[in-house]
Design a protein around this motif. Structure first.
Motif, PDB file in Angstrom:
ATOM      1  N   ASN A  73       0.754  -1.109  -0.084  1.00 45.37           N
ATOM      2  CA  ASN A  73      -0.102  -0.036  -0.090  1.00 45.37           C
ATOM      3  C   ASN A  73       0.876   1.197  -0.064  1.00 45.37           C
ATOM      4  OD1 ASN A  73      -2.814   1.431   0.515  1.00 45.37           O
ATOM      5  ND2 ASN A  73      -1.534   2.108   2.277  1.00 45.37           N
ATOM      6  N   ALA A  74       1.879   1.170   0.756  1.00 42.30           N
ATOM      7  CA  ALA A  74       2.800   2.355   0.945  1.00 42.30           C
ATOM      8  C   ALA A  74       3.441   2.616  -0.452  1.00 42.30           C
ATOM      9  CB  ALA A  74       3.949   2.215   1.934  1.00 42.30           C
ATOM     10  N   PHE A  75       3.917   1.692  -1.232  1.00 43.28           N
ATOM     11  CA  PHE A  75       4.539   1.822  -2.552  1.00 43.28           C
ATOM     12  C   PHE A  75       3.459   2.200  -3.646  1.00 43.28           C
ATOM     13  CE2 PHE A  75       6.204   0.325  -6.749  1.00 43.28           C
ATOM     14  CZ  PHE A  75       7.543   0.761  -6.508  1.00 43.28           C
ATOM     15  N   PHE A  76       2.410   1.771  -3.334  1.00 42.29           N
ATOM     16  CA  PHE A  76       1.309   1.839  -4.277  1.00 42.29           C
ATOM     17  C   PHE A  76       1.011   3.628  -4.265  1.00 42.29           C
ATOM     18  CE2 PHE A  76      -3.084   3.023  -4.480  1.00 42.29           C
ATOM     19  CZ  PHE A  76      -3.409   2.676  -6.018  1.00 42.29           C
ATOM     20  N   LEU A  77       1.073   3.906  -2.931  1.00 44.04           N
ATOM     21  CA  LEU A  77       0.719   5.302  -2.600  1.00 44.04           C
ATOM     22  C   LEU A  77       1.702   6.173  -3.163  1.00 44.04           C
ATOM     23  CD1 LEU A  77      -1.198   5.459   0.850  1.00 44.04           C
ATOM     24  CD2 LEU A  77      -2.278   5.870  -1.547  1.00 44.04           C
ATOM     25  N   LEU A  78       2.946   5.953  -2.773  1.00 49.04           N
ATOM     26  CA  LEU A  78       4.204   6.614  -3.305  1.00 49.04           C
ATOM     27  C   LEU A  78       4.250   7.124  -4.718  1.00 49.04           C
ATOM     28  CD1 LEU A  78       6.873   7.870  -1.996  1.00 49.04           C
ATOM     29  CD2 LEU A  78       7.876   5.600  -2.656  1.00 49.04           C
ATOM     30  N   ARG A  79       3.804   5.983  -5.439  1.00 45.07           N
ATOM     31  CA  ARG A  79       3.892   6.119  -6.930  1.00 45.07           C
ATOM     32  C   ARG A  79       2.655   6.755  -7.483  1.00 45.07           C
ATOM     33  NH1 ARG A  79       8.136   3.451  -9.351  1.00 45.07           N
ATOM     34  NH2 ARG A  79       7.696   5.144 -10.877  1.00 45.07           N
ATOM     35  N   SER A  80       1.623   6.554  -6.924  1.00 46.04           N
ATOM     36  CA  SER A  80       0.597   7.317  -7.394  1.00 46.04           C
ATOM     37  C   SER A  80       0.146   8.753  -7.025  1.00 46.04           C
ATOM     38  CB  SER A  80      -0.735   6.385  -6.784  1.00 46.04           C
ATOM     39  OG  SER A  80      -0.803   5.141  -7.297  1.00 46.04           O
ATOM     40  N   LEU A  81       0.472   8.894  -5.743  1.00 42.95           N
ATOM     41  CA  LEU A  81       0.430  10.390  -5.302  1.00 42.95           C
ATOM     42  C   LEU A  81       1.530  11.250  -5.759  1.00 42.95           C
ATOM     43  CD1 LEU A  81      -1.101   9.774  -1.915  1.00 42.95           C
ATOM     44  CD2 LEU A  81      -2.147  10.572  -3.877  1.00 42.95           C
ATOM     45  N   ARG A  82       2.548  10.742  -6.505  1.00 41.31           N
ATOM     46  CA  ARG A  82       3.493  11.540  -6.851  1.00 41.31           C
ATOM     47  C   ARG A  82       3.283  12.245  -7.979  1.00 41.31           C
ATOM     48  NH1 ARG A  82       8.364   9.275 -11.066  1.00 41.31           N
ATOM     49  NH2 ARG A  82       9.328  11.301 -11.505  1.00 41.31           N
ATOM     50  N   TYR A  83       2.231  12.016  -8.993  1.00 45.38           N
ATOM     51  CA  TYR A  83       1.357  12.930 -10.079  1.00 45.38           C
ATOM     52  C   TYR A  83       0.535  13.726  -9.522  1.00 45.38           C
ATOM     53  CZ  TYR A  83       3.939   9.591 -12.844  1.00 45.38           C
ATOM     54  OH  TYR A  83       5.289   8.710 -13.365  1.00 45.38           O
ATOM     55  N   VAL A  84       0.088  13.492  -8.047  1.00 47.53           N
ATOM     56  CA  VAL A  84      -0.925  14.402  -7.543  1.00 47.53           C
ATOM     57  C   VAL A  84      -0.477  15.311  -6.595  1.00 47.53           C
ATOM     58  CG1 VAL A  84      -2.938  14.457  -5.853  1.00 47.53           C
ATOM     59  CG2 VAL A  84      -2.507  12.665  -7.616  1.00 47.53           C
ATOM     60  N   LEU A  85       0.726  14.948  -5.689  1.00 51.68           N
ATOM     61  CA  LEU A  85       1.317  16.071  -4.891  1.00 51.68           C
ATOM     62  C   LEU A  85       2.526  16.535  -5.257  1.00 51.68           C
ATOM     63  CD1 LEU A  85       0.500  14.000  -1.521  1.00 51.68           C
ATOM     64  CD2 LEU A  85      -0.768  15.774  -2.405  1.00 51.68           C
ATOM     65  N   LEU A  86       3.134  16.163  -6.400  1.00 46.40           N
ATOM     66  CA  LEU A  86       4.417  16.597  -6.823  1.00 46.40           C
ATOM     67  C   LEU A  86       4.368  17.034  -8.382  1.00 46.40           C
ATOM     68  CD1 LEU A  86       6.869  14.059  -5.198  1.00 46.40           C
ATOM     69  CD2 LEU A  86       6.226  16.299  -4.464  1.00 46.40           C
ATOM     70  N   PRO A  87       3.610  18.093  -8.602  1.00 45.53           N
ATOM     71  CA  PRO A  87       3.523  18.415  -9.829  1.00 45.53           C
ATOM     72  C   PRO A  87       4.657  18.986 -10.385  1.00 45.53           C
ATOM     73  CG  PRO A  87       2.247  19.943  -8.527  1.00 45.53           C
ATOM     74  CD  PRO A  87       2.755  18.796  -7.621  1.00 45.53           C
ATOM     75  N   ASP A  88       5.061  18.960 -11.720  1.00 44.82           N
ATOM     76  CA  ASP A  88       6.153  19.385 -12.389  1.00 44.82           C
ATOM     77  C   ASP A  88       6.107  20.673 -12.358  1.00 44.82           C
ATOM     78  OD1 ASP A  88       8.516  19.670 -13.338  1.00 44.82           O
ATOM     79  OD2 ASP A  88       8.073  18.570 -15.320  1.00 44.82           O
ATOM     80  N   GLN A  89       6.999  21.639 -11.633  1.00 45.53           N
ATOM     81  CA  GLN A  89       7.120  23.120 -11.946  1.00 45.53           C
ATOM     82  C   GLN A  89       8.395  23.698 -12.106  1.00 45.53           C
ATOM     83  OE1 GLN A  89       5.908  24.815  -7.776  1.00 45.53           O
ATOM     84  NE2 GLN A  89       3.861  23.753  -7.934  1.00 45.53           N
ATOM     85  N   ASN A  90       8.853  22.906 -13.081  1.00 39.96           N
ATOM     86  CA  ASN A  90      10.247  23.227 -13.592  1.00 39.96           C
ATOM     87  C   ASN A  90       9.899  24.382 -14.637  1.00 39.96           C
ATOM     88  OD1 ASN A  90      11.637  21.721 -12.090  1.00 39.96           O
ATOM     89  ND2 ASN A  90      11.915  20.149 -14.183  1.00 39.96           N
ATOM     90  N   GLY A  91      10.782  25.365 -14.452  1.00 39.14           N
ATOM     91  CA  GLY A  91      10.610  26.537 -15.559  1.00 39.14           C
ATOM     92  C   GLY A  91       9.637  27.687 -14.935  1.00 39.14           C
ATOM     93  N   GLN A  92       8.976  27.567 -13.868  1.00 39.87           N
ATOM     94  CA  GLN A  92       7.992  28.441 -13.457  1.00 39.87           C
ATOM     95  C   GLN A  92       8.642  29.670 -12.587  1.00 39.87           C
ATOM     96  OE1 GLN A  92       4.585  26.260 -11.646  1.00 39.87           O
ATOM     97  NE2 GLN A  92       4.180  25.402 -13.479  1.00 39.87           N
ATOM     98  N   GLY A  93      10.032  29.454 -12.362  1.00 34.29           N
ATOM     99  CA  GLY A  93      10.450  30.630 -11.402  1.00 34.29           C
ATOM    100  C   GLY A  93      10.758  31.803 -11.914  1.00 34.29           C
ATOM    101  N   VAL A  94      11.084  32.853 -11.316  1.00 33.93           N
ATOM    102  CA  VAL A  94      11.513  34.160 -11.884  1.00 33.93           C
ATOM    103  C   VAL A  94      12.825  34.086 -12.330  1.00 33.93           C
ATOM    104  CG1 VAL A  94      11.538  36.537 -11.165  1.00 33.93           C
ATOM    105  CG2 VAL A  94       9.662  35.124 -10.340  1.00 33.93           C
ATOM    106  N   GLY A  95      12.744  34.556 -13.497  1.00 29.49           N
ATOM    107  CA  GLY A  95      14.301  34.731 -14.161  1.00 29.49           C
ATOM    108  C   GLY A  95      14.750  33.645 -15.161  1.00 29.49           C
ATOM    109  N   GLY A  96      13.720  32.802 -15.587  1.00 28.02           N
ATOM    110  CA  GLY A  96      13.925  31.915 -16.516  1.00 28.02           C
ATOM    111  C   GLY A  96      14.077  30.589 -15.969  1.00 28.02           C
ATOM    112  N   GLY A  97      14.452  29.539 -16.808  1.00 31.93           N
ATOM    113  CA  GLY A  97      14.618  28.359 -16.438  1.00 31.93           C
ATOM    114  C   GLY A  97      15.410  27.950 -15.421  1.00 31.93           C
ATOM    115  N   ALA A  98      16.797  28.725 -15.238  1.00 32.31           N
ATOM    116  CA  ALA A  98      17.585  27.876 -14.288  1.00 32.31           C
ATOM    117  C   ALA A  98      17.012  28.283 -12.824  1.00 32.31           C
ATOM    118  CB  ALA A  98      19.002  28.806 -14.475  1.00 32.31           C
TER     119      ALA A  98
END
Length: 297
Positions: free
Chosen positions: A237-262
């Protein structure tokens, strides 16, 4: 003479017109026409109409308020399952180690830009409410049955188990929402997703209780065998939640910062570390405590 009395009673003019002409059960049958007269009374009919109107008004009020609190169309999405989905989902929950991939599938809308997640019937990775609901009901009945087999059955145990289970779900959802608030996680997931993922733990708890009870009756293993079964169900159950909730609680936010991609990558990287730690604590530490609590007989 004695025969004259039944004849005079049968010919009594105040009898209702609908009284039967046959003898035998005539005395007990006289109540039905009177009841029918009550049903045909205008005052009674008015009372029935008022009661019917009140019931319809109450039903309409409940539907309107339920629609405000819960999106019925969204709720139907989580019950759009099939037999093959249920079987595959149970296999993933109990044996998540070999499942690939974990990302949910999306489909573009008519405008070709906006996308929406596929229902569980079309996507095995989609969370559903059918399995958690059935698992919750099964857990309550199983917990009561096991108590009865031990001679400790109490009618209040059904209510106690139900409220304990609901309390665990609400507390778990509260922990997730608090974590997302503190970590500034802006997830587009609905509350039904969190309820569904929180309810999958009951599948492992049921398997753990059943196998432990069966091995106990067979005299195999002892207490250590129950712990091995519980630890496996917990780990799955823990491994199932770890892999499933990764796409719920850890959205990809790369490139959203101030000053460009870096700069965006630097901010996302520092936040992702804390979010990953929170997801690990929730999937393993929190789930261990809740599953151990629910597995107590």
């Amino acid at each position: 003479m004695p025969p004259s009395q039944p004849q005079s009673g049968y010919g009594y003019q105040q009898q209702p017109q609908g009284a039967p002409a046959a003898g035998g059960g005539g005395g007990g049958y006289n109540m039905h026409p009177n009841f029918g007269g009550f049903m045909n009374d205008p005052t009674a009919q008015m009372g029935f109409q008022v009661g019917k109107s009140a019931v319809m008004a109450g039903q309409e009020y409940m539907e309107q308020n339920f629609g405000r609190l819960v999106s019925v169309s969204a709720l139907k999405h989580y019950f759009n399952v099939s037999n093959s989905y249920v079987v595959n989902k149970l296999y993933i929950v109990l044996f998540p180690w070999w499942h690939r991939p974990w990302s949910r599938q999306q489909r573009l809308s008519n405008n070709g830009q906006d996308g929406y997640f596929l229902p569980p019937r079309e996507d095995t990775n989609s969370p559903d409410m059918y399995i958690p609901m059935m698992a919750l009901v099964t857990y309550i009945l199983l917990k009561t049955l096991l108590a009865g087999l031990r001679g400790a059955f109490d009618p209040e145990l059904l209510a106690t188990t139900f409220f304990t289970s609901v309390f665990v779900l609400l507390l778990e959802i509260g922990i997730i929402k608090l974590g997302t608030l503190l970590l500034n996680i802006s997830s587009t997931s609905q509350i039904f997703d969190l309820v569904a993922y929180s309810g999958y733990k009951f599948v492992g708890v049921i398997i753990s209780l059943l196998l432990s009870e069966l091995l106990g009756h067979l005299g195999v293993g002892g207490r250590w065998a129950s712990w091995v079964i519980f630890l496996y169900c917990f780990s799955a159950n823990a491994f199932f939640l770890l892999r499933s909730l990764r796409y719920v609680l850890l959205p990809d936010q790369n490139g959203q910062g101030v000053g460009g991609g870096a700069a965006g990558y630097t901010v996302a990287r520092s936040q992702r570390n804390r979010r990953t730690q929170f997801l690990f604590v929730y999937s393993y530490v929190v789930q261990f405590g809740f599953m151990l609590w629910l597995s107590k007989v």
